[in-house]
Design a protein around this motif. Sequence first.
Motif, PDB file in Angstrom:
ATOM      1  N   GLY A 116       0.987  -1.182  -0.001  1.00 60.94           N
ATOM      2  CA  GLY A 116      -0.083   0.153   0.058  1.00 60.94           C
ATOM      3  C   GLY A 116       0.792   1.197   0.005  1.00 60.94           C
ATOM      4  N   PHE A 117       1.922   1.484   0.842  1.00 60.64           N
ATOM      5  CA  PHE A 117       2.867   2.496   0.939  1.00 60.64           C
ATOM      6  C   PHE A 117       3.602   2.631  -0.487  1.00 60.64           C
ATOM      7  N   TRP A 118       3.821   1.537  -1.256  1.00 58.05           N
ATOM      8  CA  TRP A 118       4.594   1.551  -2.382  1.00 58.05           C
ATOM      9  C   TRP A 118       3.792   2.083  -3.214  1.00 58.05           C
ATOM     10  N   SER A 119       2.672   1.630  -3.311  1.00 56.95           N
ATOM     11  CA  SER A 119       1.534   1.998  -4.346  1.00 56.95           C
ATOM     12  C   SER A 119       1.385   3.569  -4.229  1.00 56.95           C
ATOM     13  N   LEU A 120       1.617   4.159  -3.484  1.00 57.61           N
ATOM     14  CA  LEU A 120       1.270   5.504  -3.066  1.00 57.61           C
ATOM     15  C   LEU A 120       2.438   6.657  -3.410  1.00 57.61           C
ATOM     16  N   THR A 121       3.750   5.967  -3.537  1.00 64.31           N
ATOM     17  CA  THR A 121       4.913   6.798  -3.606  1.00 64.31           C
ATOM     18  C   THR A 121       4.853   7.601  -4.996  1.00 64.31           C
ATOM     19  N   HIS A 122       4.501   7.549  -6.078  1.00 64.42           N
ATOM     20  CA  HIS A 122       4.137   8.223  -7.185  1.00 64.42           C
ATOM     21  C   HIS A 122       3.144   9.103  -7.008  1.00 64.42           C
ATOM     22  N   SER A 123       2.326   9.345  -6.296  1.00 63.04           N
ATOM     23  CA  SER A 123       1.115   9.981  -6.265  1.00 63.04           C
ATOM     24  C   SER A 123       1.050  10.956  -4.938  1.00 63.04           C
ATOM     25  N   ASP A 124       1.866  10.465  -4.190  1.00 58.95           N
ATOM     26  CA  ASP A 124       1.832  11.191  -2.674  1.00 58.95           C
ATOM     27  C   ASP A 124       3.109  11.629  -2.331  1.00 58.95           C
TER      28      ASP A 124
END
Length: 199
Positions: A116-124
Amino acid sequence: MSSAAKAFTRADPDERRQSLIEATARVLARDGAAGVSVRAICAEAGVSPGLLRHYFSGVSEAMAESYRWTGQQIAEALDRAVAAAAPDPRARLLAYVTASFRPPIASSELLASYVGFWSLTHSDARVAAVRAEVYGDFRAGLERLLLDWRPDIADPARAAIALTALIDGLWLELSLGDAPFTAAEAEALAERWMESLAR
């Protein structure tokens, strides 16, 4: 004092904030990034939805702080492994490397949170900044232990990057379950790679 008054106690503000951080990690692990919301976090923490905004600017900050807390839990597990190792530099380095292949680091719940954290690294941007911080701290600890063991390593930073990639790959397979190798075999692979640095 009445029994009703005795039963009502206000949680310490730091405890309430921490409960929201931990609830964010649980919601993320269970429902993925798409399932994280103010309502979901507060329901998991057992508090009213308005409380999250009292401690965080919004979900993004709660996620970033949850990532930071998760990274701290991993760092503490690594520190315990190193402290329990024999005092020689090689044993301390090996303990740091192989701790990722056993609980509490090798776990499906931790993996779910990290996905979940990794999935947000490009958008957050907040989450991305914490990822850089957490991985930077891990690699810095690895680099220090590498230099304690082999002060003559030509490029300790690159060695730490390569070893981190190996650790992450093995950790990922073990945490997913049904890996084609055991934790002991992962430890042996990492140890063999470490030994290649000494040649």
